[in-house]
Enzyme design. Structure first.
Site, PDB file in Angstrom:
ATOM      1  N   ARG A   1       0.852  -1.190   0.000  1.00  0.00           N
ATOM      2  CA  ARG A   1       0.000   0.000   0.000  1.00  0.00           C
ATOM      3  C   ARG A   1       0.880   1.230   0.000  1.00  0.00           C
ATOM      4  NH1 ARG A   1      -2.893   0.383   5.023  1.00  0.00           N
ATOM      5  NH2 ARG A   1      -1.533   2.141   5.523  1.00  0.00           N
TER       6      ARG A   1
ATOM      7  N   GLU B   1       4.286   7.252   2.862  1.00  0.00           N
ATOM      8  CA  GLU B   1       5.108   6.071   3.098  1.00  0.00           C
ATOM      9  C   GLU B   1       4.666   4.954   2.170  1.00  0.00           C
ATOM     10  OE1 GLU B   1       4.648   4.857   7.131  1.00  0.00           O
ATOM     11  OE2 GLU B   1       2.506   4.432   6.938  1.00  0.00           O
TER      12      GLU B   1
ATOM     13  N   ASN C   1       4.076   0.806   2.336  1.00  0.00           N
ATOM     14  CA  ASN C   1       3.913  -0.290   3.278  1.00  0.00           C
ATOM     15  C   ASN C   1       4.100  -1.627   2.578  1.00  0.00           C
ATOM     16  OD1 ASN C   1       2.592   1.260   5.743  1.00  0.00           O
ATOM     17  ND2 ASN C   1       1.584   1.994   3.886  1.00  0.00           N
TER      18      ASN C   1
ATOM     19  N   SER D   1      -3.110  -2.826   6.080  1.00  0.00           N
ATOM     20  CA  SER D   1      -4.449  -3.139   6.586  1.00  0.00           C
ATOM     21  C   SER D   1      -5.551  -2.332   5.916  1.00  0.00           C
ATOM     22  CB  SER D   1      -4.480  -2.905   8.098  1.00  0.00           C
ATOM     23  OG  SER D   1      -4.171  -1.559   8.380  1.00  0.00           O
TER      24      SER D   1
ATOM     25  N   LYS E   1      11.632   2.940   6.371  1.00  0.00           N
ATOM     26  CA  LYS E   1      11.631   4.364   6.043  1.00  0.00           C
ATOM     27  C   LYS E   1      12.974   4.795   5.454  1.00  0.00           C
ATOM     28  CE  LYS E   1       7.534   4.914   7.915  1.00  0.00           C
ATOM     29  NZ  LYS E   1       7.306   3.516   8.337  1.00  0.00           N
TER      30      LYS E   1
ATOM     31  N   LYS F   1      10.673  10.410  11.620  1.00  0.00           N
ATOM     32  CA  LYS F   1      10.080   9.072  11.578  1.00  0.00           C
ATOM     33  C   LYS F   1      11.121   8.003  11.913  1.00  0.00           C
ATOM     34  CE  LYS F   1       6.563  10.008   8.021  1.00  0.00           C
ATOM     35  NZ  LYS F   1       5.971   9.473   6.760  1.00  0.00           N
TER      36      LYS F   1
ATOM     37  N   GLU G   1       6.285   0.460  11.598  1.00  0.00           N
ATOM     38  CA  GLU G   1       4.977   0.451  10.967  1.00  0.00           C
ATOM     39  C   GLU G   1       3.915   0.705  12.036  1.00  0.00           C
ATOM     40  OE1 GLU G   1       4.772   0.339   7.774  1.00  0.00           O
ATOM     41  OE2 GLU G   1       6.883  -0.100   7.497  1.00  0.00           O
ATOM     42  N   GLY G   2       2.706   1.085  11.577  1.00  0.00           N
ATOM     43  CA  GLY G   2       1.617   1.337  12.513  1.00  0.00           C
ATOM     44  C   GLY G   2       1.622   2.783  12.981  1.00  0.00           C
TER      45      GLY G   2
ATOM     46  N   ARG H   1      -8.129   7.260   4.553  1.00  0.00           N
ATOM     47  CA  ARG H   1      -8.223   7.461   6.001  1.00  0.00           C
ATOM     48  C   ARG H   1      -8.317   8.955   6.270  1.00  0.00           C
ATOM     49  NH1 ARG H   1      -2.889   4.588   7.832  1.00  0.00           N
ATOM     50  NH2 ARG H   1      -2.314   5.437   5.799  1.00  0.00           N
TER      51      ARG H   1
END
Length: 525
Positions: free
Chosen positions: A134, A156, A158, A163, A339, A401, A405-406, A499
């Protein structure tokens, strides 16, 4: 934020209109699995000791306005991003150079890299890899340029546990349902043709199906039936998002799917010592006498240090990595999503993108999505970044950063200088990157979360899913010169996620408690 480029939005609602819309939203969401387990802050464990309750997922009342040209570019460029990260995942020599800078300061990255080195020494037995990727973007308006056109800027990329592919399809259907049932007052922007379809569930499950199919026949003796294993956290609030993919695999593709808590991998699976082909055998706890051979492992856990509380957790990840199962992702693909890799590609004047995307037109399109990102090392770019990060005024335009992840991990704006000072030795700073904050245009919407509606300024983040299945050319071996080119079996865009969070929130992770799931309402600006 930049000045708004959008018309007045969302439509105003009378109290009776909002009551009707919210009632419709709640009932449709629960009926169609647009749901999560409630947070302990909303419904305490004493009120739900068995963990049986579900609530509507945090969701916007209206689809959010989104520039059509930006949406179309993000969707169409996903194939190039898939190609880029497939190539990076296969270039072990190049990744090794990246990892050497991180392993000294990041124990989590170091442990993952150690597993790769150990399996590589033993010899990989599976040359197939699956990526359910993603790529996340925000709309950027350059505040220094009057009448600047909106553009996408990557937040970013992923490569593990990407998810909300399950819920994102459902929220698109929800907003379409609300339009068709007149829950929305008449509005020139919300029309059938401005709400694009979103097939993330079927597309992502098709990627898993293709990996399962390409695995071939059982490698066990005697042969065993094949299944797909979801490696999950337990408990998991976001379980319904995962179930949508699981049920599509079972119902549409007739593939058995089992959920294995990461903490149960060693007790419920094994790799027989006597079989050099190393099949991963799963014995369901409810039926241990009927074992399966795992064709494909889909990680929805294992992406952060909290998933590895003991040495057994690392043995579990190692067992899966050395097995014959197709990994989604392999450790090499997992680490390609660091990253630091994003920074190396995106640092101004970086030569690395052309290494992996020889098509200059595609490379330029990808490069145009990059925000300015800098290392935190002693290179010229790193020294410039340190100067910015320690300056209380200059740091206000940046986000720091770590390699995680998350949601909930980033350090924003004026909090950066003190955070770095608290880290102590500047060597520890190398585990971070410094990224210029993206400036989205003003936008408003209403978010339904845990029973209440809040209306105000919001920020949206578009994630585009991609599926890539490839056969590595000499798994894990160093390669001199240009990256190897294994056989790409599948490469396609797989739907999207929007989102949306309140403007006051820096983070956007829905499961982490910051944002909501949304869909786009396309607009020409």
């Amino acid at each position: 934020m930049a000045t708004s480029i959008y018309p007045e939005y969302p439509p105003c609602l009378s109290p009776s209109q909002q009551d009707y819309l919210v009632a419709s939203l709640k009932d449709w969401s629960i009926t169609n699995g647009l749901a999560v387990r409630p947070s302990p802050a909303f419904i305490g464990k004493d009120a739900d000791p068995a963990g049986v309750l579900a609530v509507t997922a945090p969701v916007t009342l209206f689809p959010s306005l989104f520039p059509r040209t930006c949406f179309e570019e993000a969707m169409s460029i996903q194939g190039a991003y898939n190609e880029l990260y497939v190539a990076i995942s296969q270039d072990v020599k190049w990744l090794d150079e990246i990892m050497q800078e991180l392993v000294e300061v990041d124990d989590f990255i170091a442990r993952l890299w150690e597993i790769h080195l150990a399996v590589n020494k033993e010899g990989y037995v599976q040359d197939l890899s699956l990526g359910l990727f993603r790529s996340d973007y925000m709309i950027h308006i350059d505040p220094s340029l009057p009448n600047s056109a909106p553009q996408i800027r990557q937040v970013e990329f992923n490569t593990i546990a990407s998810s909300f592919g399950g819920l994102s399809s459902q929220v698109s259907l929800l907003h379409r349902h609300l339009l068709r049932t007149s829950a929305y007052p008449p509005n020139a922007n919300i029309r059938e043709e401005t709400l694009p379809p979103n097939e993330s569930i079927s597309s992502l499950s098709r990627g898993l199906m293709r990996a399962h199919s390409c695995y071939g026949s059982s490698k066990s003796s005697p042969t065993l039936p094949l299944c797909i294993a979801f490696i999950v956290q337990s408990p998991e609030r976001n379980i319904f998002d995962q179930r949508h993919l699981e049920y599509d695999l079972q119902c549409t593709h007739k593939i058995p799917v089992y959920r294995i808590p990461f903490s149960s991998v060693l007790s419920d699976t094994c790799v027989p010592l006597e079989n050099p082909r190393r099949p991963l055998i799963y014995r369901p706890p409810h039926h241990p006498s009927a074992p399966y051979e795992v064709s494909t492992v889909y990680f929805r856990a294992g992406y952060g240090p909290s998933d590895y509380p003991s040495s057994e957790s690392w043995l579990a990840r190692s067992q899966i990595e050395r097995s014959a199962a197709v990994k989604c992702p392999s450790i090499l693909t997992h680490l390609a999503g660091c990253k630091k890799v994003q920074q190396v590609l995106a640092t101004p004047s970086s030569p690395h993108l052309a290494r992996f995307l020889p098509n200059s037109t595609l490379a330029d399109r990808v490069r145009n999505t990059f925000a300015a990102i800098y290392p935190m090392n002693d290179s010229p770019a790193g020294l410039k970044a340190k100067s910015i990060a320690l300056d209380p005024e200059e740091s206000n335009g940046y986000v720091l950063k770590p390699q995680r992840e998350g949601g909930g991990n980033n350090i924003y704006r004026c909090a950066i200088p003190q955070y770095l000072r608290n880290l102590g030795d500047e060597k520890n700073w190398r585990g971070h990157i410094l990224m210029k904050i993206i400036e989205p245009p003003d936008l408003k919407n209403s978010i339904f979360r845990e029973g209440s509606v809040k209306t105000g300024a919001v920020v949206g983040e578009l994630g585009v899913y991609g599926v890539a299945l490839w056969r590595n050319d000499g798994v894990g071996k160093e390669h001199v010169g240009h990256p190897r080119t294994g056989q790409t079996i599948e490469n396609f865009q797989a739907g999207y996620l929007l989102r949306t969070k309140g403007k006051e929130s820096e983070e956007g992770g829905v499961a982490a408690g910051f944002g909501s799931v949304d869909s786009v309402c396309l607009i020409d600006v």
